[in-house]
Write a protein that holds these residues in place. Structure first.
Motif, PDB file in Angstrom:
ATOM      1  N   VAL A  29      -9.957  69.421  19.273  1.00 10.50           N
ATOM      2  CA  VAL A  29     -11.651  69.650  19.018  1.00 10.50           C
ATOM      3  C   VAL A  29     -12.131  68.332  18.577  1.00 10.50           C
ATOM      4  CG1 VAL A  29     -13.629  70.754  17.244  1.00 10.50           C
ATOM      5  CG2 VAL A  29     -11.261  72.022  18.073  1.00 10.50           C
ATOM      6  N   THR A  30     -13.426  67.921  19.428  1.00 13.26           N
ATOM      7  CA  THR A  30     -14.059  66.718  18.920  1.00 13.26           C
ATOM      8  C   THR A  30     -14.914  66.809  17.643  1.00 13.26           C
ATOM      9  OG1 THR A  30     -14.233  66.506  21.409  1.00 13.26           O
ATOM     10  CG2 THR A  30     -15.496  65.195  19.981  1.00 13.26           C
ATOM     11  N   THR A  31     -14.339  66.103  16.699  1.00  9.11           N
ATOM     12  CA  THR A  31     -14.617  66.328  15.307  1.00  9.11           C
ATOM     13  C   THR A  31     -15.867  64.999  15.240  1.00  9.11           C
ATOM     14  OG1 THR A  31     -13.004  65.017  14.396  1.00  9.11           O
ATOM     15  CG2 THR A  31     -12.940  67.361  14.727  1.00  9.11           C
ATOM     16  N   GLY A  32     -15.970  64.191  15.934  1.00  9.96           N
ATOM     17  CA  GLY A  32     -16.865  62.968  15.495  1.00  9.96           C
ATOM     18  C   GLY A  32     -16.509  61.905  16.648  1.00  9.96           C
ATOM     19  N   VAL A  33     -17.377  60.695  16.196  1.00  8.59           N
ATOM     20  CA  VAL A  33     -17.086  59.546  17.092  1.00  8.59           C
ATOM     21  C   VAL A  33     -17.169  58.387  16.425  1.00  8.59           C
ATOM     22  CG1 VAL A  33     -19.834  59.596  17.370  1.00  8.59           C
ATOM     23  CG2 VAL A  33     -18.265  58.544  19.192  1.00  8.59           C
ATOM     24  N   LEU A  34     -16.464  57.443  16.828  1.00  5.47           N
ATOM     25  CA  LEU A  34     -16.542  55.869  16.224  1.00  5.47           C
ATOM     26  C   LEU A  34     -16.942  55.293  17.362  1.00  5.47           C
ATOM     27  CD1 LEU A  34     -15.603  53.453  14.550  1.00  5.47           C
ATOM     28  CD2 LEU A  34     -13.349  53.624  15.907  1.00  5.47           C
ATOM     29  N   GLY A  35     -18.085  54.430  17.102  1.00  5.68           N
ATOM     30  CA  GLY A  35     -19.160  53.758  17.757  1.00  5.68           C
ATOM     31  C   GLY A  35     -19.202  52.369  17.633  1.00  5.68           C
ATOM     32  N   PHE A  36     -19.305  51.538  18.793  1.00  6.28           N
ATOM     33  CA  PHE A  36     -19.608  50.001  18.660  1.00  6.28           C
ATOM     34  C   PHE A  36     -20.665  49.909  19.543  1.00  6.28           C
ATOM     35  CE2 PHE A  36     -14.814  51.008  18.304  1.00  6.28           C
ATOM     36  CZ  PHE A  36     -14.662  50.598  16.999  1.00  6.28           C
ATOM     37  N   ASP A  94     -20.898  68.544  13.203  1.00  4.51           N
ATOM     38  CA  ASP A  94     -20.971  69.872  12.799  1.00  4.51           C
ATOM     39  C   ASP A  94     -21.129  70.866  13.881  1.00  4.51           C
ATOM     40  OD1 ASP A  94     -21.290  72.310  11.346  1.00  4.51           O
ATOM     41  OD2 ASP A  94     -22.541  71.188   9.573  1.00  4.51           O
ATOM     42  N   HIS A  95     -20.007  71.561  14.263  1.00  8.37           N
ATOM     43  CA  HIS A  95     -20.199  72.403  15.317  1.00  8.37           C
ATOM     44  C   HIS A  95     -20.986  73.624  15.150  1.00  8.37           C
ATOM     45  CE1 HIS A  95     -18.054  69.985  18.354  1.00  8.37           C
ATOM     46  NE2 HIS A  95     -17.151  69.816  17.196  1.00  8.37           N
ATOM     47  N   SER A  96     -20.780  74.005  13.701  1.00  5.68           N
ATOM     48  CA  SER A  96     -21.539  75.384  12.931  1.00  5.68           C
ATOM     49  C   SER A  96     -23.110  75.179  13.571  1.00  5.68           C
ATOM     50  CB  SER A  96     -21.351  75.428  11.798  1.00  5.68           C
ATOM     51  OG  SER A  96     -21.764  74.385  10.940  1.00  5.68           O
ATOM     52  N   ILE A  97     -23.678  73.954  13.619  1.00  2.00           N
ATOM     53  CA  ILE A  97     -25.005  73.757  13.826  1.00  2.00           C
ATOM     54  C   ILE A  97     -25.302  72.861  14.752  1.00  2.00           C
ATOM     55  CG2 ILE A  97     -25.744  73.956  11.255  1.00  2.00           C
ATOM     56  CD1 ILE A  97     -25.928  71.104  11.018  1.00  2.00           C
ATOM     57  N   ARG A  98     -24.473  72.462  15.717  1.00  2.00           N
ATOM     58  CA  ARG A  98     -24.367  71.513  16.752  1.00  2.00           C
ATOM     59  C   ARG A  98     -25.229  70.395  16.399  1.00  2.00           C
ATOM     60  NH1 ARG A  98     -26.433  73.343  21.990  1.00  2.00           N
ATOM     61  NH2 ARG A  98     -25.136  71.491  22.626  1.00  2.00           N
ATOM     62  N   ALA A  99     -24.402  69.427  15.571  1.00  2.00           N
ATOM     63  CA  ALA A  99     -25.327  68.367  15.074  1.00  2.00           C
ATOM     64  C   ALA A  99     -24.348  67.323  14.891  1.00  2.00           C
ATOM     65  CB  ALA A  99     -26.191  68.608  13.792  1.00  2.00           C
ATOM     66  N   SER A 100     -24.670  66.056  15.053  1.00  2.00           N
ATOM     67  CA  SER A 100     -23.896  64.925  14.842  1.00  2.00           C
ATOM     68  C   SER A 100     -24.402  64.349  13.394  1.00  2.00           C
ATOM     69  CB  SER A 100     -23.952  63.862  15.876  1.00  2.00           C
ATOM     70  OG  SER A 100     -23.377  62.621  15.550  1.00  2.00           O
ATOM     71  N   ILE A 101     -23.583  63.914  12.481  1.00  2.00           N
ATOM     72  CA  ILE A 101     -24.017  63.524  11.162  1.00  2.00           C
ATOM     73  C   ILE A 101     -23.575  61.972  10.879  1.00  2.00           C
ATOM     74  CG2 ILE A 101     -23.733  64.182   8.589  1.00  2.00           C
ATOM     75  CD1 ILE A 101     -23.506  66.999   9.505  1.00  2.00           C
ATOM     76  N   LEU A 102     -24.194  61.038  10.695  1.00  2.00           N
ATOM     77  CA  LEU A 102     -23.772  59.728  10.148  1.00  2.00           C
ATOM     78  C   LEU A 102     -23.237  59.857   9.082  1.00  2.00           C
ATOM     79  CD1 LEU A 102     -24.175  56.772  11.040  1.00  2.00           C
ATOM     80  CD2 LEU A 102     -26.310  56.795   9.546  1.00  2.00           C
ATOM     81  N   SER A 121     -21.495  48.883  14.438  1.00  2.00           N
ATOM     82  CA  SER A 121     -20.504  50.049  14.359  1.00  2.00           C
ATOM     83  C   SER A 121     -20.843  51.039  13.516  1.00  2.00           C
ATOM     84  CB  SER A 121     -19.128  49.461  13.992  1.00  2.00           C
ATOM     85  OG  SER A 121     -18.107  50.459  14.245  1.00  2.00           O
ATOM     86  N   PHE A 122     -20.171  52.307  13.915  1.00  4.19           N
ATOM     87  CA  PHE A 122     -20.703  53.524  13.240  1.00  4.19           C
ATOM     88  C   PHE A 122     -19.500  54.577  13.384  1.00  4.19           C
ATOM     89  CE2 PHE A 122     -22.780  53.951  17.473  1.00  4.19           C
ATOM     90  CZ  PHE A 122     -22.328  54.983  17.626  1.00  4.19           C
ATOM     91  N   VAL A 123     -19.788  55.630  12.421  1.00  4.83           N
ATOM     92  CA  VAL A 123     -18.842  56.748  12.366  1.00  4.83           C
ATOM     93  C   VAL A 123     -19.754  57.772  12.263  1.00  4.83           C
ATOM     94  CG1 VAL A 123     -16.916  58.069  11.619  1.00  4.83           C
ATOM     95  CG2 VAL A 123     -16.625  55.645  11.762  1.00  4.83           C
ATOM     96  N   ARG A 124     -19.578  58.964  12.947  1.00  7.16           N
ATOM     97  CA  ARG A 124     -20.501  60.222  12.954  1.00  7.16           C
ATOM     98  C   ARG A 124     -19.410  61.238  13.028  1.00  7.16           C
ATOM     99  NH1 ARG A 124     -25.943  58.938  13.631  1.00  7.16           N
ATOM    100  NH2 ARG A 124     -26.547  61.129  13.392  1.00  7.16           N
ATOM    101  N   TYR A 125     -20.043  62.392  12.291  1.00  4.51           N
ATOM    102  CA  TYR A 125     -18.916  63.640  12.351  1.00  4.51           C
ATOM    103  C   TYR A 125     -19.758  64.653  12.893  1.00  4.51           C
ATOM    104  CZ  TYR A 125     -15.649  61.758   8.885  1.00  4.51           C
ATOM    105  OH  TYR A 125     -14.622  60.966   8.141  1.00  4.51           O
TER     106      TYR A 125
END
Length: 621
Positions: free
Chosen positions: A136-143, A55-63, A49-53
């Motif tokens: 605004v989609t600020t991140g994702v909770l993944g399984f 960052d729309h300013s750089i169009r990236a997903s951060i673990l 499982s993971f949570v990522r945020y």
């Protein structure tokens, strides 16, 4: 599919997650989230499982957090930051998704089959639940389950609730980060502020830390000219441009702070000695001279720099900044665009000045000031012709202070006028008391007038009221003004002097000869006396240049019918030279040192002194 650990209801799962997430803040959020993920992996029977945020300013997903934590991860982590532009199609969905998405190994749609092919063959079950805040989609909770897993609607509802809680934690931590940023950064320039600077210095100056710690205090020279010419908005833009150049001109790990107004402090990250710090200051000065274009104007300002060193375990942040501030004040006092390195002598001078500034107001009001008097003598006969009132300060720890110690401070803190009024009143009162006892009836009281007094509204009325209060004849009082004051505002000076003459007092120009710029106005000014500056008198008898100037002043006074007094007569050669060329009135240590009031009264009672040299030679034709 039912939960593998059915002992807990889904409501309890959400409640347990909420309880933990309530304790999350910017310092522990990753750890708390990791703990929640561990619970979810266990409850739902998952492999990862993971949570990522986002960052729309750089169009990236951060673990942010994961469970279990991967081992043997290279540095940098290849999936620590993933840019959406380069991400695989499955991953890229997390940028803007608003609803949960489940990918299973046996999809029912052609679209999903294409995603599998594009991603290189997807064989696990992935559930991705977006974190959404204010649409605004600020991140994702993944399984992740390394097998097929069917997610029941109630399970999706539960993890959606947890995702919503995670979004709230994310927003709360972002708000805390923003508040912390605002608390530690200057809102105009984005540089660190004074609070952050002090915190960093406290850390760097702690006992056992490497040192010395260098502080460079930068102060823009004459920014006020930009504010006055183009307005304060232009001044702010110049400060922002200066801050940007300062950041470009220093290493990334240097702390740069806006201390206030147009003052900045740079703290190098590594220990520097005085020579290295001074060299760095010189480099910054050169880089900061770059011109800035504002509102069509190309502008530049020089910068003064004060350098100081702090020793960890001995100096505090306040100590270091105080030393750097003293150094930059010294640099500005030398004309600006200079570099000054703090020294203990500088500290002593600063302490002395601060002592004067803090206590002068109280001294004027409490009566700790005293007057001494410098006699004016006819060098032919020894007769006492006048006495000049000189203010002194009986300091409780520093002893008797002369005017040079505090007049400049009084002018800088707007006390010169108040100090001058005290001198005028105290001298007139004492002189009046002497005359009431029959002493000094033919002498003149000379009073120095500051530039502030001369241009102050109501000054003439004050003089008139004072001499009337103490019953003095106007001609028994002579006000002395310096030549520089006369020429600084000739029209105001002419009007004020004319009004003073109507009151009846005499007027003398003090320190005459230092500028010569008053010559063109002398014939239109109601002046009675010229006093030759001591700098031309000191070496008379040995310096031909000084003699030429003195002779010119003597001739000028004679042409205008003015009295002439020489200041600073300290040698017999000077006295004899003056008399030989027609100047008979003088002051100076050869004739008499300044006297306390009682001694001056006694001298006026005697009417003359014993001359310390033989009878004068005949006056030169």
């Amino acid at each position: 599919m039912p939960l593998e650990h059915g002992r807990r209801s889904l409501d309890l799962v959400v409640t347990a997650a909420a309880t933990k997430l309530m304790t999350a803040n910017t310092t522990n959020a990753a750890v708390v989230i990791q703990s929640v993920l561990a619970d979810l992996v266990e409850v739902f029977g998952l492999d990862h499982s993971f949570v990522r945020y986002n960052d729309h300013s750089i169009r990236a997903s951060i673990l942010v957090a994961e469970w279990p934590v991967r081992t043997g991860v290279p540095d940098p982590d290849p999936i620590g930051i993933v840019y959406f532009e380069d991400a695989d199609p499955v991953f890229a969905l997390a940028e803007h998704a608003k609803s949960p998405v489940v990918f299973r190994p046996e999809p029912a749609t052609d679209d999903y089959q294409k995603l599998i092919e594009d991603s290189g063959g997807f064989v696990s079950t992935l559930a991705a639940v977006p974190l959404v805040s204010a649409d605004v989609t600020t991140g994702v909770l993944g399984f992740v389950k390394f097998a097929d897993r069917e997610w029941q609607p109630q399970e999706i509802n539960a993890v959606e609730a947890i995702a919503s809680l995670l979004a709230q934690v994310q927003a709360r931590c972002a708000a805390e980060d923003q508040l912390r940023y605002l608390a530690e950064h200057d809102d105009l320039t984005g540089l660190h502020n004074r609070r952050a600077l002090l915190a960093e210095l406290d850390r760097r100056l702690a006992a056992g830390r490497p040192g010395p710690v260098a502080a460079l205090f930068l102060d823009l020279d004459r920014l006020k000219a930009i504010n006055d010419y183009l307005g304060h908005n232009a001044g702010d833009r110049f400060i922002r441009a200066f801050a940007e150049r300062l950041e470009r001109g220093t290493a990334d790990d240097y702390l740069i702070a806006r201390f206030g107004g147009d003052e900045f402090v740079v703290i190098p990250s590594s220990p520097l000695d005085a020579t290295q710090a001074e060299s760095l200051a010189g480099e910054l000065q050169s880089k900061l001279r770059e011109r800035v274009s504002i509102d069509g104007e190309t502008l530049t300002r020089t910068v003064s720099v004060g350098v100081a060193l702090g020793v960890p375990g001995r100096d505090t942040s306040s100590d270091l900044l105080r030393k750097a501030d003293q150094a930059v004040l010294t640099a500005k006092g030398a004309g600006g665009n200079k570099i000054a390195v703090f020294s203990e002598d500088m500290s002593l001078r600063s302490a002395f000045r601060n002592d004067i500034e803090l206590h002068l107001q109280g001294v004027i009001e409490s009566g700790a000031l005293v007057l001494h008097y410098l006699p004016e003598i006819d060098m032919r006969t020894g007769e006492v012709l006048a006495t000049e009132a000189l203010v002194r300060w009986e300091h409780p720890t520093r002893g008797l202070l002369f005017p040079d110690s505090f007049i400049g401070v009084a002018e800088s803190i707007n006390l010169a006028g108040e100090l001058g009024r005290w001198v005028v009143r105290a001298a007139c009162a004492e002189f009046s008391a002497w005359r009431s006892r029959g002493v000094g009836t033919n002498a003149v009281l000379r009073l120095n007038v500051s530039p502030v007094q001369l241009v102050a509204e109501g000054f003439v009325r004050e003089v008139a009221a004072t001499i009337e209060e103490f019953g003095l004849a106007g001609e028994s009082v002579c006000l002395e003004i310096t030549e520089s004051v006369v020429v600084s505002d000739i029209e105001t000076t002419r009007i004020t002097l004319a009004a003073l003459k109507e009151v009846g007092v005499q007027i003398a120009i003090d320190d005459f000869g230092t500028g010569y710029s008053v010559l063109s106005h002398l014939k239109s000014l109601p002046v009675d006396t010229l006093k030759i500056d001591k700098s031309f008198v000191r070496d008379l008898g040995t310096n031909a240049g000084d003699l030429a100037i003195v002779r010119a002043v003597i001739a000028l006074a004679d042409a205008f019918g003015l009295e002439l007094v020489a200041e600073g007569v300290e040698t017999e050669a000077a006295a004899r030279t003056l008399m030989q060329h027609g100047c008979h009135r003088a002051q100076g240590y050869l004739l008499s040192r300044p006297l306390e009031g009682a001694a001056m009264e006694a001298l006026l009672a005697k009417r003359r002194i014993v001359l310390p040299f033989p009878a004068p030679l005949p006056t030169a034709p």
